[in-house]
Design a protein around this motif. Sequence first.
Motif, short mmCIF file in Angstrom:
data_model
loop_
_atom_site.label_atom_id
_atom_site.label_comp_id
_atom_site.label_asym_id
_atom_site.label_seq_id
_atom_site.Cartn_x
_atom_site.Cartn_y
_atom_site.Cartn_z
N GLY A 159 -16.80 3.64 3.09
CA GLY A 159 -16.55 4.92 2.81
C GLY A 159 -15.37 5.22 2.04
O GLY A 159 -14.95 6.48 1.70
N SER A 160 -14.34 4.48 2.01
CA SER A 160 -13.03 4.73 1.08
C SER A 160 -12.83 3.93 -0.13
O SER A 160 -11.95 3.57 -0.62
CB SER A 160 -11.70 4.12 2.44
OG SER A 160 -11.85 4.96 3.21
N PHE B 249 -14.09 -6.25 10.62
CA PHE B 249 -13.67 -5.28 11.60
C PHE B 249 -12.93 -4.44 11.20
O PHE B 249 -11.54 -4.58 10.72
CB PHE B 249 -13.16 -6.27 12.69
CG PHE B 249 -13.02 -5.46 13.89
CD1 PHE B 249 -14.22 -5.48 14.66
CD2 PHE B 249 -11.73 -5.15 14.29
CE1 PHE B 249 -13.89 -4.48 15.98
CE2 PHE B 249 -11.62 -4.60 15.41
CZ PHE B 249 -12.71 -4.00 16.28
N GLY B 250 -13.12 -3.19 11.27
CA GLY B 250 -12.30 -2.01 10.74
C GLY B 250 -12.28 -2.17 9.12
O GLY B 250 -13.21 -2.46 8.44
N ARG B 251 -11.00 -2.33 8.81
CA ARG B 251 -10.62 -2.27 7.51
C ARG B 251 -10.39 -4.03 6.91
O ARG B 251 -10.01 -4.03 5.80
CB ARG B 251 -9.35 -1.59 7.23
CG ARG B 251 -9.54 0.13 7.23
CD ARG B 251 -8.33 0.53 7.02
NE ARG B 251 -7.46 0.23 5.84
CZ ARG B 251 -6.08 -0.03 6.33
NH1 ARG B 251 -5.63 0.23 7.43
NH2 ARG B 251 -5.04 -0.49 5.27
N HIS B 252 -10.46 -4.77 8.07
CA HIS B 252 -9.82 -6.11 7.65
C HIS B 252 -11.26 -7.29 7.38
O HIS B 252 -12.17 -7.17 8.36
CB HIS B 252 -9.18 -6.69 8.59
CG HIS B 252 -8.14 -5.86 9.30
ND1 HIS B 252 -6.83 -5.80 8.61
CD2 HIS B 252 -8.05 -4.77 10.16
CE1 HIS B 252 -6.11 -4.87 9.23
NE2 HIS B 252 -6.68 -4.34 10.21
N SER C 170 -8.72 4.75 4.83
CA SER C 170 -8.47 5.17 6.34
C SER C 170 -10.18 4.65 7.04
O SER C 170 -10.11 4.68 8.24
CB SER C 170 -8.08 6.29 6.76
OG SER C 170 -8.97 7.45 6.28
N SER C 171 -11.09 4.66 6.22
CA SER C 171 -12.39 4.49 6.62
C SER C 171 -12.60 3.09 7.34
O SER C 171 -12.17 2.19 6.87
CB SER C 171 -13.59 4.78 5.64
OG SER C 171 -13.44 6.27 5.35
N THR C 172 -13.12 3.06 8.60
CA THR C 172 -13.15 1.78 9.26
C THR C 172 -14.78 1.64 9.81
O THR C 172 -15.06 0.41 10.32
CB THR C 172 -12.45 2.04 10.52
OG1 THR C 172 -12.50 2.69 11.37
CG2 THR C 172 -10.89 1.86 10.00
#
Length: 128
Positions: free
Chosen positions: A13-14, A39-42, A65-67
């Motif tokens: 989304g980012s 996982f999240g942003r990683h 910031s989208s995760t």
Amino acid sequence: MHHGKVSFLWDAGSGLTRLEYPSVRINNDKWHRINATRFGRHGTLTVQQTDSEPLPAVKTTASGSSTIMDVNKSTWVFVGGLGAQVKKPPAVKMTHFRGCIGEASLNENNIGLWNYAERQGECGGCFM
């Protein structure tokens, strides 16, 4: 795949994030184990030729910031290519896969490669 190398792309989304394994070509008629994890942003990507020693993982962190990716029972999963009804994002270089996929999983659940809703093209299966 992009130029014989594995690329892992995602957009939570980012904006698009691309992670490419830099030194291993998988278009060499050998079996490889590919593990792409987000996982999240990683994101983490490992590629190993099955008859060779493991290589180190490559990692990246997505911007923004989208995760969360919303994956549920109505989410389409494409294995080996994109369906004709899907508009290819500009970052996606290949829309089909030529080779063999032995197994695939999503969220640690196996994807039944012979249990699909739709299929395009021919596939006779491949065995190690």
